[in-house]
Design an enzyme around this catalytic site. Structure first.
Site, PDB file in Angstrom:
ATOM      1  N   HIS A  94      35.334  43.710  43.453  1.00 14.94           N
ATOM      2  CA  HIS A  94      35.646  45.049  44.712  1.00 14.94           C
ATOM      3  C   HIS A  94      36.711  44.777  45.217  1.00 14.94           C
ATOM      4  CE1 HIS A  94      34.636  46.469  48.796  1.00 14.94           C
ATOM      5  NE2 HIS A  94      34.217  45.438  48.823  1.00 14.94           N
ATOM      6  N   HIS A  96      39.724  45.500  48.921  1.00 14.51           N
ATOM      7  CA  HIS A  96      40.349  46.929  49.775  1.00 14.51           C
ATOM      8  C   HIS A  96      41.708  47.537  49.691  1.00 14.51           C
ATOM      9  CE1 HIS A  96      37.198  44.863  52.675  1.00 14.51           C
ATOM     10  NE2 HIS A  96      36.746  45.556  51.625  1.00 14.51           N
ATOM     11  N   TYR A 121      45.132  55.453  29.526  1.00 20.05           N
ATOM     12  CA  TYR A 121      44.383  54.276  29.709  1.00 20.05           C
ATOM     13  C   TYR A 121      42.967  54.228  31.181  1.00 20.05           C
ATOM     14  CZ  TYR A 121      46.706  52.445  26.219  1.00 20.05           C
ATOM     15  OH  TYR A 121      46.658  51.803  24.982  1.00 20.05           O
TER      16      TYR A 121
END
Length: 213
Positions: A94, A96, A121
């Site tokens: 995860h 930002h 891709y």
């Protein structure tokens, strides 16, 4: 070297690589890996991914109880939401990251599939990318929203927040996250230009060729 020791080292190596290349800043972003005994390793809270210590990673048992290490990331629930719905998930990343987060803030994107099929891709590594509605960090409803999508999508984009990507290995999750970020960058660069995206037939052909779901 044990599998857990290797996993600890790999998490720290990947975290440093992401940080050094500007894909995560400050203490943002988190990584987790599922272990052979059913437990997990996860990056701790308030620690830069460029300064992870293998010995201080958060260690969970198979029930999600913290066994050792520093306090886990405050976004641990995002990882558990993915693992709970995806038996094939061996790792979750995860971030930002700037471009993906920027796309998550745009008003007129398709919430069912945020980014167009710009490259083969992207289709192969990410596929469809749904937008999870905005919830405040730590809100339990964010976990429920991710969980509702996780069985059908290994990558989701959190509105005004950033991407969450599961993979069959940490390398797989890392590469998919980076492909997502690069596609978001291309998408933003091409704003106000006419696009020649892959056609539905071309996307369907890729899904057949590479057995994509």
């Amino acid at each position: 070297m044990s599998d857990e020791t290797r996993a600890r080292d790999e998490i720290c190596r990947v975290g440093a690589s992401l940080f050094d290349r500007g894909l995560t800043a400050g203490s943002s972003g988190n990584i987790s890996v599922r272990l052979e005994d059913g437990g997990w390793l996860m990056t701790p809270t308030d620690v830069s991914m460029g300064a992870l210590d293998p010995a201080r990673l958060s260690r969970f048992d198979a029930k999600g109880c913290l066994l050792s290490g520093d306090a886990p990331t405050k976004e641990a629930f995002l990882h558990f939401s993915m693992y709970g719905e995806r038996a094939d998930a061996a790792a979750v990343v995860h971030l930002h990251s700037s471009h993906a987060t920027a796309v998550s803030i745009l008003r007129d994107v398709d919430p069912q599939d945020v980014l167009p099929a710009l490259t083969a891709y992207y289709v192969m590594r990410v596929g469809r990318l749904p937008l999870v509605p905005y919830f405040a960090p730590g809100d339990p409803d964010l976990a429920h929203a991710v969980k509702a999508l996780a069985s059908r999508h290994h990558a989701v984009l959190l509105a005004n927040h950033g991407p969450v990507v599961a993979g069959t290995s940490l390398a797989n999750a890392q590469h998919a996250t980076e492909e997502l970020e690069e596609t978001a960058k291309l998408f933003l660069m091409l704003q106000n230009h006419a696009l020649r995206t892959l056609t539905p037939d071309q996307v369907a052909d890729l899904r057949r060729r590479f057995n994509l779901t």
